[in-house]
Design a protein around this motif. Structure first.
Motif, PDB file in Angstrom:
ATOM      1  N   ILE A  67       0.874  -1.181   0.000  1.00 47.60           N
ATOM      2  CA  ILE A  67       0.000   0.000   0.000  1.00 47.60           C
ATOM      3  C   ILE A  67       0.904   1.222   0.000  1.00 47.60           C
ATOM      4  O   ILE A  67       1.637   1.459   0.974  1.00 47.60           O
ATOM      5  N   PRO A  68       0.940   2.002  -1.098  1.00 51.40           N
ATOM      6  CA  PRO A  68       1.877   3.134  -1.183  1.00 51.40           C
ATOM      7  C   PRO A  68       1.531   4.226  -0.190  1.00 51.40           C
ATOM      8  O   PRO A  68       0.415   4.323   0.314  1.00 51.40           O
ATOM      9  N   GLY A  69       2.559   5.075   0.081  1.00 51.32           N
ATOM     10  CA  GLY A  69       2.357   6.217   0.949  1.00 51.32           C
ATOM     11  C   GLY A  69       1.620   7.340   0.232  1.00 51.32           C
ATOM     12  O   GLY A  69       1.269   7.243  -0.948  1.00 51.32           O
ATOM     13  N   SER A  70       1.407   8.445   0.940  1.00 51.27           N
ATOM     14  CA  SER A  70       0.618   9.556   0.393  1.00 51.27           C
ATOM     15  C   SER A  70       1.389  10.396  -0.612  1.00 51.27           C
ATOM     16  O   SER A  70       0.794  11.121  -1.401  1.00 51.27           O
ATOM     17  N   ASP A  71       2.732  10.318  -0.623  1.00 50.14           N
ATOM     18  CA  ASP A  71       3.542  11.121  -1.533  1.00 50.14           C
ATOM     19  C   ASP A  71       3.705  10.370  -2.847  1.00 50.14           C
ATOM     20  O   ASP A  71       4.409   9.357  -2.920  1.00 50.14           O
ATOM     21  N   SER A  72       3.053  10.858  -3.910  1.00 52.77           N
ATOM     22  CA  SER A  72       3.114  10.162  -5.195  1.00 52.77           C
ATOM     23  C   SER A  72       4.511  10.179  -5.784  1.00 52.77           C
ATOM     24  O   SER A  72       4.895   9.284  -6.542  1.00 52.77           O
ATOM     25  N   ALA A  73       5.314  11.204  -5.436  1.00 51.80           N
ATOM     26  CA  ALA A  73       6.682  11.275  -5.937  1.00 51.80           C
ATOM     27  C   ALA A  73       7.590  10.277  -5.238  1.00 51.80           C
ATOM     28  O   ALA A  73       8.624   9.879  -5.765  1.00 51.80           O
ATOM     29  N   ASN A  74       7.245   9.900  -4.019  1.00 53.20           N
ATOM     30  CA  ASN A  74       8.031   8.922  -3.258  1.00 53.20           C
ATOM     31  C   ASN A  74       7.058   7.985  -2.556  1.00 53.20           C
ATOM     32  O   ASN A  74       6.859   8.065  -1.345  1.00 53.20           O
ATOM     33  N   PRO A  75       6.413   7.082  -3.298  1.00 57.56           N
ATOM     34  CA  PRO A  75       5.337   6.255  -2.709  1.00 57.56           C
ATOM     35  C   PRO A  75       5.824   5.302  -1.631  1.00 57.56           C
ATOM     36  O   PRO A  75       5.046   4.847  -0.815  1.00 57.56           O
ATOM     37  N   ASP A  76       7.133   4.989  -1.606  1.00 61.52           N
ATOM     38  CA  ASP A  76       7.629   4.065  -0.579  1.00 61.52           C
ATOM     39  C   ASP A  76       7.640   4.702   0.802  1.00 61.52           C
ATOM     40  O   ASP A  76       7.601   4.004   1.822  1.00 61.52           O
ATOM     41  N   GLY A  78       6.302   6.014   4.003  1.00 60.04           N
ATOM     42  CA  GLY A  78       5.048   5.830   4.700  1.00 60.04           C
ATOM     43  C   GLY A  78       4.192   4.707   4.150  1.00 60.04           C
ATOM     44  O   GLY A  78       3.021   4.591   4.499  1.00 60.04           O
ATOM     45  N   SER A  79       4.764   3.871   3.288  1.00 62.45           N
ATOM     46  CA  SER A  79       3.992   2.789   2.690  1.00 62.45           C
ATOM     47  C   SER A  79       3.912   1.598   3.630  1.00 62.45           C
ATOM     48  O   SER A  79       4.585   1.540   4.655  1.00 62.45           O
ATOM     49  N   GLN A  80       3.099   0.638   3.239  1.00 64.02           N
ATOM     50  CA  GLN A  80       2.978  -0.623   3.951  1.00 64.02           C
ATOM     51  C   GLN A  80       3.262  -1.770   2.988  1.00 64.02           C
ATOM     52  O   GLN A  80       2.951  -1.681   1.810  1.00 64.02           O
ATOM     53  N   GLY A  81       3.866  -2.852   3.499  1.00 64.62           N
ATOM     54  CA  GLY A  81       4.070  -4.039   2.692  1.00 64.62           C
ATOM     55  C   GLY A  81       5.421  -4.145   2.034  1.00 64.62           C
ATOM     56  O   GLY A  81       5.678  -5.127   1.326  1.00 64.62           O
ATOM     57  N   LEU A  82       6.319  -3.145   2.237  1.00 69.05           N
ATOM     58  CA  LEU A  82       7.663  -3.285   1.687  1.00 69.05           C
ATOM     59  C   LEU A  82       8.409  -4.384   2.440  1.00 69.05           C
ATOM     60  O   LEU A  82       8.335  -4.464   3.658  1.00 69.05           O
TER      61      LEU A  82
END
Length: 370
Positions: A67-76, A78-82
């Motif tokens: 689940i990507p983070g809120s920053d579209s330029a850096n989706p990793d 704050g993401s989940q599942g990495l």
């Protein structure tokens, strides 16, 4: 349908895992929508450093949904599942659970049910189907295939998936009215007059024996027939007891007679000290049961002190105090009690000074009149 796949990745100059020129690799996360589901991925390593192979054991790991983070330029961020292969926890290997479905049938025929696999019929008809209660599987008999399906390899009996959502249940009533009544398994209606009965509570009593958190003494006081019985339970005396107004002279023996005095000030030295070299005069017969020595500061080496009565060392009072205890309480009780008579003169004498010496010395005596 997800088929097995194999990826060969490389590490870039900064140590990041890359695939096809991009950092990171996207892997399928199995879930209820994939077939098979719940499989694990396996990673193996072929790593070299300066031409030398680096031994790293392969292991299996699970891939959760990304689940990507809120920053579209850096989706990793704050993401989940990495999944970081350097910290991920290994898990037992699993090829997943594959489901093979054929055309929907009109139903299933079951010829019988037995408790255990060993109880299946010895010579049933061809194609016979039995359920074994022990594992809940369906077993089919084919003579050409050596008889019954092998033990533990029966068919899982599963009907169509049903809903677990309350809104998905059909045919349910809009409300579930309770059974109204006066019994122990019925409900009281909202207009029942008993709910608004403001009557005076019915008088009742509880004997003392029913007070589960009361002590035996408390119950004795509670059930006492008069004041004398209550005082007996409490081991108390009456206000008129003559012992409360007995103005007799206290006995001479056994009264507290504690003494504390400073014997040395400044740097400690051998002798009776600089504060009261003449000592302390004892004014009545006493018995000393405990002696406590304490200095102001610590010196180096052992300090040896003793009490003297009328200039003579008192047996059992000589004490060796190590440097670590110079500025702490050193209590001496072994050898006592030590008797003193009225008129005796008590001094504190250093027989061996610590070297270099610390400062000050005090003695405290715990005694009673004799």
């Amino acid at each position: 349908m997800q088929l097995p796949n194999h990826y060969v990745c490389e590490l870039d100059e900064f140590g990041y895992l890359t695939w096809r020129g991009q950092r990171g690799i996207r892997l399928v996360a199995p879930n209820g929508d994939t077939n098979p589901r719940d499989w694990t991925w396996r990673v193996s390593f072929d790593v070299n450093y300066d031409g030398e192979p680096v031994a790293m054991e392969p292991f299996n790991f699970a891939v959760p949904e990304y689940i990507p983070g809120s920053d579209s330029a850096n989706p990793d961020a704050g993401s989940q599942g990495l999944v970081d292969l350097t910290v991920v926890s290994p898990v037992p290997a699993s090829p997943g659970n594959a489901v093979v479905r054929g055309e929907r049938g009109s139903g299933i025929q079951i010829d019988g049910v037995v408790s255990t696999y060993s109880q299946l019929p010895v010579a049933p008809k061809e194609g016979a189907q039995y359920v074994v209660k022990a594992d809940g599987l369906l077993y089919v008999y084919h003579a050409a295939a050596n008889g019954w399906t092998p033990n533990g390899q029966g068919v899982v009996i599963r009907g169509p998936a049903g809903t677990t959502d309350w809104s998905g249940i059909t045919g349910k009533p809009a409300t579930f009215p309770p059974t109204i009544g006066a019994g122990s398994n019925t409900a009281v209606a909202g207009d029942d007059p008993r709910l608004t009965d403001a009557r005076t509570p019915t008088a009742h009593t509880h004997p003392a024996a029913q007070l589960s958190d009361a002590t035996a003494v408390g119950r004795s006081v509670l059930t006492a027939t008069d004041a004398a019985a209550a005082r007996t339970a409490l081991s108390a005396v009456a206000t008129t007891d003559p012992r409360l107004s007995d103005q007799r002279t206290p006995t001479s023996a056994g009264q507290v007679y504690d003494i504390a005095f400073k014997s040395h000030t400044g740097t400690r030295a051998i002798g009776v000290g600089t504060v009261m070299p003449e000592g302390v005069r004892i004014e009545r017969n006493i018995s000393v049961s405990s002696i406590t020595f304490r200095g102001e500061t610590a010196g180096t080496g052992n300090l040896v002190v003793e009490l003297r009565k009328n200039g003579t060392a008192i047996a059992g009072t000589s004490t060796t105090i190590a440097a670590a205890n110079h500025a702490a309480d050193t209590i001496v009780t072994t050898g006592g009690p030590w008797p003193f008579a009225a008129g005796d003169r008590l001094t504190v004498n250093i027989t061996t000074a610590d070297n270099p010496a610390g400062k000050g010395l005090q003695v405290s005596l715990k005694g009673v009149t004799a």
